[in-house]
Design a protein around this motif. Structure first.
Motif, mmCIF file in Angstrom:
data_model
loop_
_atom_site.group_PDB
_atom_site.id
_atom_site.type_symbol
_atom_site.label_atom_id
_atom_site.label_comp_id
_atom_site.label_asym_id
_atom_site.label_seq_id
_atom_site.Cartn_x
_atom_site.Cartn_y
_atom_site.Cartn_z
ATOM 1 N N GLY A 149 -127.245 32.399 49.693
ATOM 2 C CA GLY A 149 -128.215 31.325 49.901
ATOM 3 C C GLY A 149 -128.941 30.970 48.615
ATOM 4 O O GLY A 149 -129.184 29.791 48.325
ATOM 5 N N LEU A 150 -129.279 31.976 47.817
ATOM 6 C CA LEU A 150 -129.943 31.732 46.529
ATOM 7 C C LEU A 150 -129.001 31.035 45.555
ATOM 8 O O LEU A 150 -129.413 30.161 44.786
ATOM 9 N N LEU A 151 -127.724 31.427 45.594
ATOM 10 C CA LEU A 151 -126.720 30.795 44.729
ATOM 11 C C LEU A 151 -126.625 29.299 45.032
ATOM 12 O O LEU A 151 -126.681 28.451 44.128
ATOM 13 N N TYR A 152 -126.500 28.951 46.307
ATOM 14 C CA TYR A 152 -126.345 27.542 46.671
ATOM 15 C C TYR A 152 -127.661 26.771 46.597
ATOM 16 O O TYR A 152 -127.653 25.547 46.504
ATOM 17 N N ASN A 153 -128.754 27.486 46.597
ATOM 18 C CA ASN A 153 -130.034 26.817 46.349
ATOM 19 C C ASN A 153 -130.037 26.202 44.958
ATOM 20 O O ASN A 153 -130.591 25.112 44.732
ATOM 21 N N LYS A 154 -129.378 26.891 43.999
ATOM 22 C CA LYS A 154 -129.230 26.336 42.649
ATOM 23 C C LYS A 154 -128.302 25.131 42.654
ATOM 24 O O LYS A 154 -128.531 24.141 41.945
ATOM 25 N N VAL A 155 -127.241 25.203 43.465
ATOM 26 C CA VAL A 155 -126.271 24.111 43.527
ATOM 27 C C VAL A 155 -126.930 22.822 44.004
ATOM 28 O O VAL A 155 -126.675 21.738 43.464
ATOM 29 N N PHE A 156 -127.797 22.940 45.013
ATOM 30 C CA PHE A 156 -128.386 21.744 45.626
ATOM 31 C C PHE A 156 -129.803 21.450 45.128
ATOM 32 O O PHE A 156 -130.474 20.583 45.686
ATOM 33 N N GLU A 157 -130.215 22.139 44.092
ATOM 34 C CA GLU A 157 -131.551 21.924 43.541
ATOM 35 C C GLU A 157 -131.714 20.469 43.098
ATOM 36 O O GLU A 157 -130.892 19.930 42.352
ATOM 37 N N GLY A 158 -132.762 19.816 43.578
ATOM 38 C CA GLY A 158 -133.029 18.431 43.219
ATOM 39 C C GLY A 158 -132.167 17.413 43.937
ATOM 40 O O GLY A 158 -132.281 16.206 43.697
ATOM 41 N N VAL A 159 -131.309 17.878 44.846
ATOM 42 C CA VAL A 159 -130.376 16.988 45.537
ATOM 43 C C VAL A 159 -130.763 16.792 46.989
ATOM 44 O O VAL A 159 -130.756 15.675 47.510
ATOM 45 N N ALA A 160 -131.107 17.892 47.663
ATOM 46 C CA ALA A 160 -131.334 17.819 49.101
ATOM 47 C C ALA A 160 -132.235 18.972 49.533
ATOM 48 O O ALA A 160 -132.500 19.906 48.772
ATOM 49 N N ARG A 181 -121.208 21.663 40.159
ATOM 50 C CA ARG A 181 -122.490 22.377 40.303
ATOM 51 C C ARG A 181 -122.259 23.813 40.787
ATOM 52 O O ARG A 181 -122.948 24.743 40.361
ATOM 53 N N THR A 182 -121.293 23.977 41.682
ATOM 54 C CA THR A 182 -120.991 25.314 42.196
ATOM 55 C C THR A 182 -120.448 26.208 41.089
ATOM 56 O O THR A 182 -120.867 27.366 40.937
ATOM 57 N N ILE A 183 -119.541 25.681 40.294
ATOM 58 C CA ILE A 183 -118.981 26.456 39.182
ATOM 59 C C ILE A 183 -120.078 26.824 38.175
ATOM 60 O O ILE A 183 -120.122 27.948 37.664
ATOM 61 N N LYS A 184 -120.987 25.888 37.925
ATOM 62 C CA LYS A 184 -122.085 26.168 36.991
ATOM 63 C C LYS A 184 -122.998 27.266 37.521
ATOM 64 O O LYS A 184 -123.417 28.164 36.765
ATOM 65 N N ALA A 185 -123.305 27.225 38.825
ATOM 66 C CA ALA A 185 -124.176 28.249 39.412
ATOM 67 C C ALA A 185 -123.513 29.622 39.353
ATOM 68 O O ALA A 185 -124.171 30.633 39.062
ATOM 69 N N ILE A 186 -122.228 29.677 39.608
ATOM 70 C CA ILE A 186 -121.503 30.945 39.521
ATOM 71 C C ILE A 186 -121.470 31.432 38.071
ATOM 72 O O ILE A 186 -121.606 32.626 37.796
ATOM 73 N N GLY A 187 -121.334 30.488 37.144
ATOM 74 C CA GLY A 187 -121.301 30.836 35.727
ATOM 75 C C GLY A 187 -122.601 31.406 35.203
ATOM 76 O O GLY A 187 -122.630 32.020 34.122
ATOM 77 N N ALA A 188 -123.685 31.216 35.946
ATOM 78 C CA ALA A 188 -124.965 31.803 35.543
ATOM 79 C C ALA A 188 -125.018 33.300 35.844
ATOM 80 O O ALA A 188 -125.862 34.017 35.309
ATOM 81 N N GLN A 189 -124.109 33.780 36.690
ATOM 82 C CA GLN A 189 -124.109 35.193 37.068
ATOM 83 C C GLN A 189 -122.829 35.927 36.672
ATOM 84 O O GLN A 189 -122.792 37.155 36.672
ATOM 85 N N PHE A 190 -121.784 35.168 36.374
ATOM 86 C CA PHE A 190 -120.498 35.760 36.021
ATOM 87 C C PHE A 190 -119.949 35.091 34.767
ATOM 88 O O PHE A 190 -120.321 33.964 34.442
ATOM 89 N N SER A 191 -119.055 35.788 34.112
ATOM 90 C CA SER A 191 -118.265 35.178 33.058
ATOM 91 C C SER A 191 -117.021 34.599 33.728
ATOM 92 O O SER A 191 -116.145 35.337 34.190
#
Length: 255
Positions: free
Chosen positions: A117-128, A208-218
């Motif tokens: 939920g926290l991961l996807y909160n980053k994905v949809f930040e400022g969108v919905a 956006r999803t790939i970017k959010a994952i990239g914040a926690q993984f290489s």
């Protein structure tokens, strides 16, 4: 060493239109036979299919006569969770992780769900107006993402079917579940769900999803063809496409 070297590696596989049965077979095999972390993103599946959780009862979840009449395939997947109908307007995101890949997340359903939920909160930040409500991803009080999980001794999978859009007719193949989240109230499928198309383009959601994952993984992009599945012939999948006879027998339906 510290810093970037300590970030776990995640292999990213981007797919488009891969049949959902083939995707689920790949996920299950990667969960059980690989030691890597994986993200699979499949932008749509070729044709409509109903996908049920491991313990779902066909007669309680599916309008069987309509499904048999219209030849809608039913797949029983290897994870738990509810029943969905998917098609070319469904976007699938799967995360397969070693239990120590995400710091401070214990390999149990609720901690994994909270982390996602926290991961996807980053994905949809400022969108919905995104929220994790019970086990669903919602905009406000409308569901747009359904989740399921499987947890083994050393690894877990969390996968989501996101509605970018949907056809109302397809929703009629699903019965109203007897166990529904409280926030659903008595709403039917069409009143309960909402597509992401009202908020952002599907390509932007994927980026956006790939970017959010990239914040926690290489993140390391790889092709489907490069995945070593040489033991596929020996691997027995739990996920299966149900035959018409199995569907009829499960529901005692005569055609």
């Amino acid at each position: 060493m510290t810093g970037k070297a300590a970030v776990p590696l995640m292999k990213l596989v981007r797919l488009k239109g891969l049949p959902i049965l083939q995707q689920l077979h790949l996920e299950e095999q990667l969960l059980r036979t690989s030691s890597d972390n994986w993200c699979l993103i499949n932008d749509g599946t070729i044709s409509p299919a109903i996908v049920m959780g491991l313990s779902g009862k066909i007669s309680e979840l599916v309008e069987v006569k309509s499904v048999l009449r219209d030849h809608i395939p039913i797949i029983r997947r290897f994870t738990g969770g509810g029943t969905v109908i998917v098609d070319h307007d469904t976007i699938f995101v799967t995360l397969i992780c070693n239990k120590d890949a995400v710091s401070n997340v214990q390999p149990f359903p609720r901690p994994i769900m909270t982390w996602s939920g926290l991961l996807y909160n980053k994905v949809f930040e400022g969108v919905a107006d995104f929220h994790l409500r019970e086990n669903d991803y919602v905009f406000g009080d409308h569901k747009f993402g359904g989740n399921a999980q499987s947890i083994t001794k050393h690894r877990w999978v969390h996968h989501t079917s996101f509605l970018w859009d949907y056809e109302a007719k397809n929703m009629s193949y699903l019965k109203l579940p007897s166990k529904a989240p409280e926030y659903r109230l008595t709403r039917g499928h069409v009143d309960f769900i909402r597509g992401m198309k009202d908020y952002l383009p599907r390509s932007e959601f994927i980026e956006r999803t790939i970017k959010a994952i990239g914040a926690q993984f290489s993140v390391k992009p790889i092709s489907l063809e490069s995945i070593d599945i040489t033991s596929a012939s020996e691997f027995v999948h739990t996920t299966k496409l149900l035959t018409e006879q199995e569907i009829q027998e499960a529901c005692n339906v005569q055609t």
